[in-house]
Design an enzyme around this catalytic site. Structure first.
Site, short mmCIF file in Angstrom:
data_model
loop_
_atom_site.label_atom_id
_atom_site.label_comp_id
_atom_site.label_asym_id
_atom_site.label_seq_id
_atom_site.Cartn_x
_atom_site.Cartn_y
_atom_site.Cartn_z
N TYR A 162 0.86 -1.19 0.00
CA TYR A 162 0.00 0.00 0.00
C TYR A 162 0.88 1.23 0.00
CZ TYR A 162 -4.53 2.25 0.72
OH TYR A 162 -5.69 2.99 0.56
N SER B 46 3.22 3.70 -3.09
CA SER B 46 2.96 4.62 -4.18
C SER B 46 1.89 4.05 -5.13
CB SER B 46 4.28 4.88 -4.93
OG SER B 46 4.07 5.75 -6.02
N ARG C 290 3.14 -6.13 7.66
CA ARG C 290 3.17 -5.71 9.06
C ARG C 290 2.09 -4.67 9.31
NH1 ARG C 290 6.86 -2.48 10.26
NH2 ARG C 290 7.41 -1.88 8.14
N MET D 27 12.44 -5.25 -5.02
CA MET D 27 13.40 -6.08 -4.30
C MET D 27 12.76 -6.95 -3.22
SD MET D 27 16.29 -5.95 -5.65
CE MET D 27 15.59 -5.62 -7.25
N GLN E 271 9.62 -8.42 -3.81
CA GLN E 271 8.63 -9.29 -4.45
C GLN E 271 9.01 -10.77 -4.43
OE1 GLN E 271 7.45 -7.69 -8.28
NE2 GLN E 271 6.92 -5.71 -7.37
N HIS F 114 5.44 -3.86 -13.01
CA HIS F 114 6.76 -3.67 -13.61
C HIS F 114 7.32 -5.08 -13.81
CE1 HIS F 114 10.72 -2.18 -14.52
NE2 HIS F 114 11.23 -2.38 -13.32
N GLY G 138 2.55 6.65 -8.78
CA GLY G 138 1.33 6.21 -8.11
C GLY G 138 0.37 7.34 -7.74
N GLU H 170 13.88 5.73 -16.51
CA GLU H 170 14.09 6.34 -15.19
C GLU H 170 15.55 6.68 -14.95
OE1 GLU H 170 11.99 3.27 -13.15
OE2 GLU H 170 13.77 2.14 -12.60
N GLU I 148 16.04 29.73 -12.47
CA GLU I 148 16.36 29.51 -13.88
C GLU I 148 16.47 28.04 -14.25
OE1 GLU I 148 16.32 31.88 -16.14
OE2 GLU I 148 16.54 30.26 -17.59
N1 LIG Z 1 6.38 4.18 -7.73
C1 LIG Z 1 5.77 4.23 -8.90
O1 LIG Z 1 5.14 5.24 -9.22
C2 LIG Z 1 5.81 3.10 -9.87
C3 LIG Z 1 6.06 1.83 -9.44
N2 LIG Z 1 5.89 0.76 -10.28
C4 LIG Z 1 6.10 -0.59 -9.78
O2 LIG Z 1 5.12 -0.84 -8.77
C5 LIG Z 1 5.63 -1.77 -7.81
C6 LIG Z 1 5.50 -1.16 -6.42
O3 LIG Z 1 6.36 -0.05 -6.34
P1 LIG Z 1 6.05 1.20 -5.42
O4 LIG Z 1 4.60 1.51 -5.44
O5 LIG Z 1 7.04 2.25 -5.79
O6 LIG Z 1 6.42 0.64 -3.98
P2 LIG Z 1 6.49 1.45 -2.61
O7 LIG Z 1 7.90 1.40 -2.15
O8 LIG Z 1 5.82 2.76 -2.67
O9 LIG Z 1 5.52 0.55 -1.73
C7 LIG Z 1 5.86 -0.23 -0.83
C8 LIG Z 1 4.71 -1.00 -0.16
O10 LIG Z 1 5.29 -2.24 0.19
C9 LIG Z 1 5.51 -2.31 1.56
N3 LIG Z 1 6.87 -2.76 1.85
C10 LIG Z 1 8.00 -2.04 1.81
N4 LIG Z 1 9.06 -2.77 2.17
C11 LIG Z 1 8.57 -3.98 2.44
C12 LIG Z 1 9.16 -5.17 2.91
N5 LIG Z 1 10.47 -5.29 3.16
N6 LIG Z 1 8.35 -6.25 3.05
C13 LIG Z 1 7.04 -6.17 2.80
N7 LIG Z 1 6.43 -5.06 2.40
C14 LIG Z 1 7.18 -3.99 2.24
C15 LIG Z 1 5.30 -0.91 2.11
O11 LIG Z 1 4.79 -0.99 3.44
C16 LIG Z 1 4.31 -0.33 1.15
O12 LIG Z 1 3.02 -0.74 1.52
C17 LIG Z 1 7.07 -2.03 -8.24
O13 LIG Z 1 7.06 -3.20 -9.03
C18 LIG Z 1 7.44 -0.81 -9.08
O14 LIG Z 1 8.46 -1.04 -10.01
C19 LIG Z 1 5.47 0.91 -11.57
C20 LIG Z 1 5.21 2.17 -12.07
C21 LIG Z 1 5.47 3.35 -11.30
C1 LIG Z 2 7.21 6.31 -11.71
C2 LIG Z 2 7.78 5.32 -12.66
O1 LIG Z 2 7.21 5.05 -13.70
C3 LIG Z 2 9.14 4.79 -12.44
C4 LIG Z 2 10.07 5.97 -12.52
O2 LIG Z 2 9.45 3.88 -13.47
C5 LIG Z 2 9.32 4.08 -11.11
O3 LIG Z 2 8.96 4.65 -10.06
O4 LIG Z 2 9.88 2.97 -11.09
MG LIG Z 3 10.33 2.04 -12.85
MG LIG Z 4 8.01 3.75 -14.99
#
Ligand SMILES: NC(=O)C1=CN([C@@H]2O[C@H](COP(=O)(O)OP(=O)(O)OC[C@H]3O[C@@H](n4cnc5c(N)ncnc54)[C@H](O)[C@@H]3O)[C@@H](O)[C@H]2O)C=CC1
Ligand SMILES: CC(=O)[C@](C)(O)C(=O)O
Ligand SMILES: [Mg+2]
Ligand SMILES: [Mg+2]
Length: 333
Positions: free
Chosen positions: A26, A28, A50, A85, A87, A109, A135, A196, A228
């Site tokens: 839960y 981004s 958790r 990392m 998953q 992803h 997100g 990225e 700027e």
């Molecule tokens: N951030 C983004 O905008 C984008 C992310 N993605 C993909 O979406 C997937 C999720 O990425 P994000 O949303 O950035 O993740 P995030 O880092 O924002 O979310 C982490 C979630 O996982 C939980 N978490 C964190 N560490 C943990 C651990 N050690 N064990 C269990 N749960 C844990 C956190 O509590 C949180 O609920 C990835 O595959 C990423 O590549 C794809 C497009 C854009």
């Molecule tokens: C937001 C997005 O699409 C990225 C940069 O690929 C990522 O957060 O991994």
């Molecule tokens: Mg990415």
């Molecule tokens: Mg991306």
């Protein structure tokens, strides 16, 4: 060949309407997906490791989060929205023991599937819906009636309906309101990492920081350099987003057009493109993935150092000093 664009009428929510969807994570993307899918009338359970901050946030948003295994045991569709990392661990410890024939494993992803960190059995569907945006934007656009475009890809089609279900998920998060393009796990993973690193996160930030540093080193005021080389970037990118490069060129002065068209090419030259190619090769060979997995295994020291360096930099200090001014100037509606 021109890519086919899938929109709302190409996607049917009925394909997943009666299915139980577990959103794991839960953060981004997790928060945005869970809220958008729920608002689209789908059956969503949030699964978390958790009872920490994400748990509290999910409760605040009206979910009743459960522990990962519990969410997976009851699910038809499992969506991996924990960090890349994490998953593999979540899959091995909390998903694999409860896999049922015909379950769906969904990714945002392609990293873990493409680099074979996760190798699901043959009797499940494995597909991806990859939003091409952060997100919080996926949520923001959806609540305002729009959607962030996504890529879809099918890695394994046990049911024969994986693509239809990917399109349905894409519709549920709002992406088909814009448009969705089909790709492969390989193409999405490699291009996303390339984007990225060279542009969105690494390239743009370091381009702006280098220009800022050059001006400050020459003795110009940091505030002037900040306006700027950093603050005005949003206004220029907004015009590119709306009207393309030619629209941006039309909005700036002829002096900027001439200077930009000549100095831009001088600065971003063949040498820079050679480095871009090196970066692409490092991604394509799997070397970047190996390096990142190793870094993560050591507790991500490079991320920690890098974040600290950025936070303490003169440009960030200057930005913090100008924050109030910038906020005051933002459009009010
Ligand atoms: N951030 C983004 O905008 C984008 C992310 N993605 C993909 O979406 C997937 C999720 O990425 P994000 O949303 O950035 O993740 P995030 O880092 O924002 O979310 C982490 C979630 O996982 C939980 N978490 C964190 N560490 C943990 C651990 N050690 N064990 C269990 N749960 C844990 C956190 O509590 C949180 O609920 C990835 O595959 C990423 O590549 C794809 C497009 C854009
Ligand atoms: C937001 C997005 O699409 C990225 C940069 O690929 C990522 O957060 O991994
Ligand atoms: Mg990415
Ligand atoms: Mg991306």
């Amino acid at each position: 060949m021109v890519a086919k664009i899938y929109t709302d009428q190409d996607a049917n929510l009925d394909k997943i309407k009666n299915k139980k969807i577990a959103v794991l994570g839960y953060g981004s993307q997790g928060r945005a997906w869970a809220l958008n899918l729920r608002d689209s009338g789908l059956n969503v359970t949030v699964g978390l490791e958790r009872e920490g901050n994400s748990w509290k946030q999910a409760e605040k948003d009206g979910f009743k989060p459960v522990h990962t295994e519990e969410a997976v045991k009851n699910a038809d569709i499992v969506i991996f929205l924990v960090p890349d990392m994490v998953q593999r661990y979540v899959y091995l410890e909390k998903v694999k023991p409860y896999l049922k024939e015909g379950m769906d494993l969904v990714f945002a992803h392609g990293f873990n599937i493409h680099y074979r960190l996760i190798e699901p059995p043959k009797n499940v569907d494995v597909y991806m819906v990859a939003p091409k945006g952060p997100g919080p934007t996926v949520r923001d656009f959806y609540t305002k009636g729009g959607g962030v475009p996504s890529l879809i890809a099918v890695h394994q089609d046990y049911s024969g309906e994986a693509k239809e279900k990917a399109l349905a998920i894409a519709k549920g998060i709002g992406s088909t309101r814009a448009g969705v393009i089909e790709t492969t796990f390989k193409e999405e993973t490699e291009t996303d990492l390339f984007g990225e690193q060279t542009t969105l996160v690494g390239g743009v930030m370091e381009l702006m920081r280098s220009a800022f540093k050059t001006l400050v080193d020459l003795g110009y005021q940091p505030e002037v350099a900040y306006f700027e080389t950093i603050n005005e970037m949003k206004m220029i990118v907004d015009i590119i987003y709306d009207k393309g490069f030619s629209g941006m060129l039309k909005a700036v002065s002829d002096t900027a057009k001439y200077g930009g068209l000549t100095s831009g090419k001088y600065e971003i030259n063949e040498d820079v493109r050679k480095r871009m190619l090196e970066i692409a090769e490092k991604i394509r060979s799997g070397k970047f993935a190996e390096e990142w997995i190793e870094e993560y295994g050591r507790g991500s020291p490079t991320i920690k150092e890098g974040m600290e360096e950025v936070e303490n930099s003169l440009e960030e200090q200057t930005g913090r000093r100008l924050k109030e001014l910038i906020e005051r100037g933002k459009p009010k509606s």
